[in-house]
Scaffold this motif. Structure first.
Motif, PDB file in Angstrom:
ATOM      1  N   THR A   1       0.853  -1.183   0.000  1.00 11.31           N
ATOM      2  CA  THR A   1       0.000   0.000   0.000  1.00 11.31           C
ATOM      3  C   THR A   1       0.890   1.235   0.000  1.00 11.31           C
ATOM      4  N   LEU A   2       0.272   2.396  -0.051  1.00 14.71           N
ATOM      5  CA  LEU A   2       1.061   3.628  -0.032  1.00 14.71           C
ATOM      6  C   LEU A   2       1.902   3.749   1.233  1.00 14.71           C
ATOM      7  N   LEU A   3       1.410   3.209   2.346  1.00 12.18           N
ATOM      8  CA  LEU A   3       2.136   3.300   3.619  1.00 12.18           C
ATOM      9  C   LEU A   3       3.108   2.149   3.833  1.00 12.18           C
TER      10      LEU A   3
ATOM     11  N   ALA B   1       6.281   3.504   5.846  1.00 11.22           N
ATOM     12  CA  ALA B   1       7.407   2.643   6.200  1.00 11.22           C
ATOM     13  C   ALA B   1       8.756   3.165   5.712  1.00 11.22           C
ATOM     14  N   ALA B   2       8.876   3.435   4.422  1.00 14.90           N
ATOM     15  CA  ALA B   2      10.174   3.812   3.873  1.00 14.90           C
ATOM     16  C   ALA B   2      10.675   5.124   4.471  1.00 14.90           C
ATOM     17  N   ALA B   3       9.812   6.126   4.595  1.00 15.04           N
ATOM     18  CA  ALA B   3      10.223   7.420   5.145  1.00 15.04           C
ATOM     19  C   ALA B   3      10.580   7.297   6.618  1.00 15.04           C
ATOM     20  N   ALA B   4       9.819   6.493   7.374  1.00 15.28           N
ATOM     21  CA  ALA B   4      10.124   6.310   8.797  1.00 15.28           C
ATOM     22  C   ALA B   4      11.468   5.609   8.969  1.00 15.28           C
ATOM     23  N   PHE B   5      11.727   4.601   8.163  1.00 13.43           N
ATOM     24  CA  PHE B   5      13.000   3.885   8.247  1.00 13.43           C
ATOM     25  C   PHE B   5      14.159   4.806   7.899  1.00 13.43           C
TER      26      PHE B   5
END
Length: 275
Positions: free
Chosen positions: A105-107, A156-160
Motif C-alpha cells: 500500500t502507499l504506507l 514505512a520507507a520514510a520512517a526507516f
C-alpha cells in the motif's frame, strides 16, 4: 488480566461546524485472547450513531450531527478480560483471504534500504517463524520508537530513512519487510495497558500480525520487542493504518479546529497508562 480503558477525543472549533461525520473503529471484538465485558461509545452532542462492519470484519460506528457545533467529544469506556496466548491469534472473524495481505500500500511501499535490511537481518534464520522474530528484534534494537504525539505518520520507507518511528509506522516497517519476505502481514490498532516491563505502553498502540502456514496469524509488536501478551487489547485490523484508523472524519465549516486526545488503560491492580 482485566483492563479498563477510557478514550476521550475532544474537538473545539473557532468557527462552529455546520455538519460533522466521524468514522470510529474503536470497538474491540471477542476472540480467544480477549473477552469484551463491557464497552460504550458516547458522543457528547445529539446526533446519529450507527454500527456496521467493514470488509475486514472490524466494528465501525458512524456518528453524524448537524450544527452549529462549537465543541464536541467522543467518549469511550470499556472493560476487557485478556489472556496471554504468546501472540497467537485465534477465534478472530476472518472476512478477507490471507493472500490479500501480501499487497503493498502507499504506507507499506518498500524501497531498496528496507528490502536490504529485511534480507540482511533474517539471513541466518532457518524458519519463517524465526525470520519474523529476527526481524522484530532487529527493528526494536535499531529503529528507536517515539510516541505518537511527537510526529505524524510517515509510512514505512520514510520512517526507516528518518531513523526513528512512531508505533504505527514501526508496524508499517515490519509489515513491509515481512511482505518482501513473502509473508502475509496486516496492521492492528488497539490498546496496551501499562506494564513495568514494556517501554511503550501508553494506552493507544499499534502492531502487526503475520500469517504462517504452521501457526496461522501471530502478532508482533516491534515497538515493545515482543509478541502481544495479556497487556494488549486488539481492536481493528487491515492492510495498513488507513483501514484500522481509530477515528476518521469530515466536516462542513468548523475552521480553527483544536483536537485533544486522552487515553487511559488500567490493569487490575490499578496502575494506569495515560496519553
Amino acid at each position: 488480566m482485566r483492563i479498563r480503558i477510557s478514550h476521550a477525543i475532544s474537538y473545539v472549533y473557532a468557527e462552529p461546524a455546520r455538519h460533522i461525520t466521524q468514522i470510529l473503529r474503536l470497538t474491540p471484538r471477542d476472540h480467544d485472547g480477549q473477552h469484551v465485558m463491557s464497552w460504550r461509545i458516547e458522543p457528547t452532542i445529539d446526533g446519529r450513531l450507527r454500527a456496521t462492519q467493514d470488509p475486514f470484519g472490524n466494528i465501525v460506528h458512524t456518528f453524524s450531527a448537524d450544527g452549529p457545533i462549537a465543541d464536541m467529544a467522543i467518549q469511550v469506556e470499556g472493560l476487557i478480560e485478556t489472556t496471554d496466548l504468546a501472540g497467537i491469534v485465534r477465534g478472530v472473524t476472518e472476512r478477507v483471504p490471507v493472500e490479500v495481505f501480501r499487497r503493498d500500500t502507499l504506507l507499506t511501499m518498500p524501497d531498496a534500504a528496507l528490502t536490504a535490511f529485511a534480507e540482511d537481518v533474517t539471513r541466518a534464520a532457518e524458519t519463517p517463524l524465526s525470520k519474523m522474530h529476527a526481524l522484530m528484534e532487529a527493528l526494536h534494537e535499531t529503529l528507536p520508537c517515539i510516541e505518537t504525539g511527537q510526529r505524524t505518520g510517515l509510512g514505512a520507507a520514510a520512517a526507516f530513512a528518518a531513523g526513528e518511528s512512531i508505533p504505527q509506522d514501526m508496524a508499517h516497517v515490519f509489515m513491509t519487510c515481512a511482505r518482501h519476505l513473502d509473508v502475509p502481514a496486516r496492521y492492528v490498532s488497539g490498546y496496551v495497558a501499562q506494564s513495568d516491563t514494556l517501554p511503550h505502553a501508553n494506552g493507544a498502540h499499534a502492531w502487526a500480525e503475520v500469517h504462517l502456514d504452521d501457526y496461522g496469524w501471530i502478532g508482533f509488536d516491534p515497538a515493545n520487542g515482543l509478541c502481544p501478551i495479556d497487556t494488549h487489547v486488539r481492536v481493528a485490523a487491515g492492510l495498513d493504518f488507513a483501514d484500522a484508523a481509530p477515528v476518521r472524519g469530515a466536516r462542513k465549516g468548523g475552521d480553527g479546529e483544536a483536537l485533544a486526545v486522552r487515553v487511559s488503560a488500567r490493569n487490575a491492580d490499578g496502575r494506569a497508562a495515560n496519553q
